[in-house]
Scaffold this motif. Structure first.
Motif, PDB file in Angstrom:
ATOM      1  N   MET A   1      -9.719  11.701  -0.137  1.00 42.64           N
ATOM      2  CA  MET A   1      -9.382  12.765   1.005  1.00 42.64           C
ATOM      3  C   MET A   1      -8.686  14.066   0.377  1.00 42.64           C
ATOM      4  N   HIS A   2      -7.961  15.015   1.400  1.00 41.64           N
ATOM      5  CA  HIS A   2      -7.609  15.599   1.053  1.00 41.64           C
ATOM      6  C   HIS A   2      -6.745  15.961   2.655  1.00 41.64           C
ATOM      7  N   SER A   3      -5.694  15.612   2.060  1.00 39.35           N
ATOM      8  CA  SER A   3      -5.089  16.062   4.028  1.00 39.35           C
ATOM      9  C   SER A   3      -5.149  17.174   4.652  1.00 39.35           C
ATOM     10  N   ARG A   4      -4.249  18.005   3.318  1.00 37.03           N
ATOM     11  CA  ARG A   4      -4.537  19.502   4.193  1.00 37.03           C
ATOM     12  C   ARG A   4      -5.398  19.800   4.585  1.00 37.03           C
ATOM     13  N   ARG A   5      -6.152  20.085   4.446  1.00 34.35           N
ATOM     14  CA  ARG A   5      -7.885  19.597   4.535  1.00 34.35           C
ATOM     15  C   ARG A   5      -8.170  19.485   5.937  1.00 34.35           C
ATOM     16  N   GLN A   6      -7.684  18.243   6.297  1.00 34.13           N
ATOM     17  CA  GLN A   6      -8.968  17.578   7.107  1.00 34.13           C
ATOM     18  C   GLN A   6      -6.990  17.140   7.964  1.00 34.13           C
ATOM     19  N   ASN A   7      -6.430  17.831   7.817  1.00 39.54           N
ATOM     20  CA  ASN A   7      -4.813  17.920   8.894  1.00 39.54           C
ATOM     21  C   ASN A   7      -4.050  19.136   9.269  1.00 39.54           C
ATOM     22  N   ASN A   8      -5.386  20.051   9.097  1.00 36.75           N
ATOM     23  CA  ASN A   8      -4.620  21.415   9.231  1.00 36.75           C
ATOM     24  C   ASN A   8      -3.583  21.700   8.760  1.00 36.75           C
ATOM     25  N   ASN A   9      -3.598  21.280   7.361  1.00 38.15           N
ATOM     26  CA  ASN A   9      -2.408  21.725   6.424  1.00 38.15           C
ATOM     27  C   ASN A   9      -1.169  21.127   7.190  1.00 38.15           C
ATOM     28  N   GLN A  10      -1.704  20.293   8.062  1.00 41.32           N
ATOM     29  CA  GLN A  10      -0.008  19.438   8.222  1.00 41.32           C
ATOM     30  C   GLN A  10       0.002  17.945   7.658  1.00 41.32           C
ATOM     31  N   PRO A  11       1.312  17.574   7.083  1.00 47.07           N
ATOM     32  CA  PRO A  11       1.286  16.679   6.299  1.00 47.07           C
ATOM     33  C   PRO A  11       1.498  15.188   6.926  1.00 47.07           C
ATOM     34  N   VAL A  12       1.000  14.404   5.860  1.00 47.43           N
ATOM     35  CA  VAL A  12       1.035  13.235   6.663  1.00 47.43           C
ATOM     36  C   VAL A  12       2.891  12.469   6.833  1.00 47.43           C
ATOM     37  N   ARG A  13       2.858  11.755   7.659  1.00 47.35           N
ATOM     38  CA  ARG A  13       3.916  11.401   7.850  1.00 47.35           C
ATOM     39  C   ARG A  13       3.680   9.565   7.560  1.00 47.35           C
ATOM     40  N   ILE A  14       4.103   8.784   6.437  1.00 50.56           N
ATOM     41  CA  ILE A  14       4.149   7.828   5.531  1.00 50.56           C
ATOM     42  C   ILE A  14       5.687   6.653   6.319  1.00 50.56           C
ATOM     43  N   PRO A  15       5.795   5.856   6.669  1.00 53.19           N
ATOM     44  CA  PRO A  15       6.725   5.025   6.989  1.00 53.19           C
ATOM     45  C   PRO A  15       7.561   4.211   6.070  1.00 53.19           C
ATOM     46  N   LEU A  16       8.777   4.277   5.051  1.00 51.89           N
ATOM     47  CA  LEU A  16       8.664   3.467   3.719  1.00 51.89           C
ATOM     48  C   LEU A  16       9.640   1.827   4.578  1.00 51.89           C
ATOM     49  N   ASP A  17       9.340   1.059   3.905  1.00 52.82           N
ATOM     50  CA  ASP A  17       9.436  -0.293   5.076  1.00 52.82           C
ATOM     51  C   ASP A  17       8.728  -0.600   3.936  1.00 52.82           C
ATOM     52  N   THR A  18       9.568  -2.467   3.634  1.00 52.78           N
ATOM     53  CA  THR A  18       9.914  -3.129   2.548  1.00 52.78           C
ATOM     54  C   THR A  18       8.866  -4.150   2.118  1.00 52.78           C
ATOM     55  N   ILE A  19       7.683  -2.813   2.499  1.00 52.13           N
ATOM     56  CA  ILE A  19       6.080  -3.508   2.285  1.00 52.13           C
ATOM     57  C   ILE A  19       5.673  -2.864   0.946  1.00 52.13           C
ATOM     58  N   ARG A  20       6.725  -2.032   0.015  1.00 46.19           N
ATOM     59  CA  ARG A  20       6.560  -1.694  -1.225  1.00 46.19           C
ATOM     60  C   ARG A  20       6.977  -3.291  -1.999  1.00 46.19           C
ATOM     61  N   SER A  21       7.552  -3.976  -2.030  1.00 47.66           N
ATOM     62  CA  SER A  21       8.272  -4.741  -2.883  1.00 47.66           C
ATOM     63  C   SER A  21       6.457  -5.923  -2.775  1.00 47.66           C
ATOM     64  N   THR A  22       5.761  -6.481  -1.426  1.00 45.16           N
ATOM     65  CA  THR A  22       4.755  -7.205  -2.352  1.00 45.16           C
ATOM     66  C   THR A  22       3.674  -6.683  -1.877  1.00 45.16           C
ATOM     67  N   GLN A  23       3.516  -5.188  -2.343  1.00 46.81           N
ATOM     68  CA  GLN A  23       2.011  -4.453  -2.323  1.00 46.81           C
ATOM     69  C   GLN A  23       2.698  -3.547  -4.135  1.00 46.81           C
ATOM     70  N   ARG A  24       2.452  -4.030  -5.434  1.00 49.30           N
ATOM     71  CA  ARG A  24       2.549  -3.655  -6.101  1.00 49.30           C
ATOM     72  C   ARG A  24       1.397  -3.345  -6.929  1.00 49.30           C
ATOM     73  N   GLY A  25       1.833  -2.345  -7.080  1.00 50.30           N
ATOM     74  CA  GLY A  25      -0.390  -1.437  -7.439  1.00 50.30           C
ATOM     75  C   GLY A  25      -1.050  -0.803  -6.773  1.00 50.30           C
ATOM     76  N   SER A  26       0.072  -0.893  -5.578  1.00 47.85           N
ATOM     77  CA  SER A  26      -0.703   0.127  -4.292  1.00 47.85           C
ATOM     78  C   SER A  26      -0.408   1.314  -4.629  1.00 47.85           C
ATOM     79  N   VAL A  27      -1.363   1.952  -3.047  1.00 48.67           N
ATOM     80  CA  VAL A  27      -0.442   3.439  -2.828  1.00 48.67           C
ATOM     81  C   VAL A  27       1.189   3.108  -2.685  1.00 48.67           C
ATOM     82  N   GLU A  28       1.163   2.576  -1.676  1.00 49.73           N
ATOM     83  CA  GLU A  28       2.779   2.381  -0.723  1.00 49.73           C
ATOM     84  C   GLU A  28       3.407   2.604  -1.931  1.00 49.73           C
ATOM     85  N   GLU A  29       3.624   1.306  -3.142  1.00 46.49           N
ATOM     86  CA  GLU A  29       4.261   1.448  -4.338  1.00 46.49           C
ATOM     87  C   GLU A  29       4.678   2.649  -5.084  1.00 46.49           C
TER      88      GLU A  29
END
Length: 313
Positions: A77-105
């Motif tokens: 996956m290459h977001s610049r190429r696949q999203n017309n050079n627009q950024p991806v927007r990721i909500p920052l939430d409490t999932i980080r504390s339960t998703q150890r070793g994940s992309v979210e962390e």
């Protein structure tokens, strides 16, 4: 890692050996850089549990460019190429504390302006982030997933929405500019085609060019009326992609002006008295545009239709 990674994040990232990665207690390996005085410098290693300042960012939105790569460095996956050079927007939430070793962390470690490279365990990230089995080709490549990220902004939801709307307006303006340039180029091509074929055309405001080769004696159709048309459709190189002759010479019948056919037909047929024959040269914007139509009509194709309006009801 390949040199292409350095172009995505920063030159220093590509020079890191596996031993130089920092490591969280979850097993996530990372290197994070921040630009200072025109140079990329590594940020200090974080505590094994992660970034203690993350709770202050919960509820906000991270805007970032991302890449996912297999252990053998193939781009997934290459977001610049696949999203017309627009950024991806990721909500920052409490999932980080339960998703150890994940992309979210991994993304929770980033501050605005950071560039990071993260190595994650393949099984862990597919269970926790992607929630699907690991594809065989990825497992064959190795047991890690590399994530590259460039953090642009961390914003409130309202700020992120405002930026999104502005980007949407800018993208629409750019698309309109490109469409205008394409239309002008296509009109030059249509004029050259007409000259080559010794045809003199009229042009509508929307860019359709037409040549009435036989003027019918009946009325012109009105929007909503049923019209029956014999036709042959071809590309400018002469390749025929459809024709009434292929269907027992039976005319196609449709309600005019109701969007049942391409816009160039709705516009062109409305110009013809019943019984007329004509050549319609339809620019791609009034035909199938950038999507094309199956294997026979490539994207951005100018189409020629020889038509005969045989009936109006």
């Amino acid at each position: 890692m390949s040199a292409s990674i350095s172009l995505y994040c920063c030159p220093a990232v590509a020079q890191q050996s596996p031993a130089s990665f920092n490591r969280l207690s979850s097993g996530l390996e990372y290197r994070i850089y921040h630009r200072e005085n025109g140079r990329y410098v590594p940020r200090p290693a974080l505590p094994p549990a992660g970034d203690a300042s993350y709770p202050s960012r919960i509820g906000q939105i991270l805007s970032a460019h991302l890449q996912f790569r297999t252990a053998s460095d193939s781009v997934l996956m290459h977001s610049r190429r696949q999203n017309n050079n627009q950024p991806v927007r990721i909500p920052l939430d409490t999932i980080r504390s339960t998703q150890r070793g994940s992309v979210e962390e991994a993304l929770s470690l980033l501050q605005p302006g950071d560039s990071g490279v993260f190595r994650l365990n393949l099984d862990t990230v597919f269970v926790k982030s992607f929630r699907q089995p690991v594809p065989p080709f990825m497992r064959k490549a190795g047991n890690t997933l590399t994530v590259l990220a460039k953090a642009l902004k961390i914003q409130t939801q309202a700020e992120a929405m405002q930026d999104f709307q502005q980007e949407k307006v800018q993208a629409q303006a750019e698309a309109k500019k490109q469409d205008a340039a394409r239309t002008a180029q296509e009109d030059v091509r249509m004029l050259a085609y007409l000259k080559q074929n010794k045809l003199t055309s009229l042009k509508t405001a929307k860019g359709l060019r037409y040549v009435i080769t036989k003027v019918g004696t009946g009325p012109k159709p009105k929007p909503g009326q049923l019209v029956s048309v014999l036709y042959t459709g071809m590309l400018l190189n002469g390749t025929v992609f459809d024709a009434s002759a292929r269907n027992g010479n039976k005319p196609i019948t449709f309600a005019l002006g109701q969007g049942q056919v391409i816009p160039g037909w709705d516009e062109g047929i409305a110009l013809l008295p019943k019984g007329s024959k004509a050549v319609l040269l339809i620019p791609s914007a009034l035909a199938y545009g950038s999507r094309g139509a199956g294997a026979d009509i490539p994207p951005n194709s100018i189409l020629r239709f020889n038509v005969e309006l045989v009936d109006v009801k």
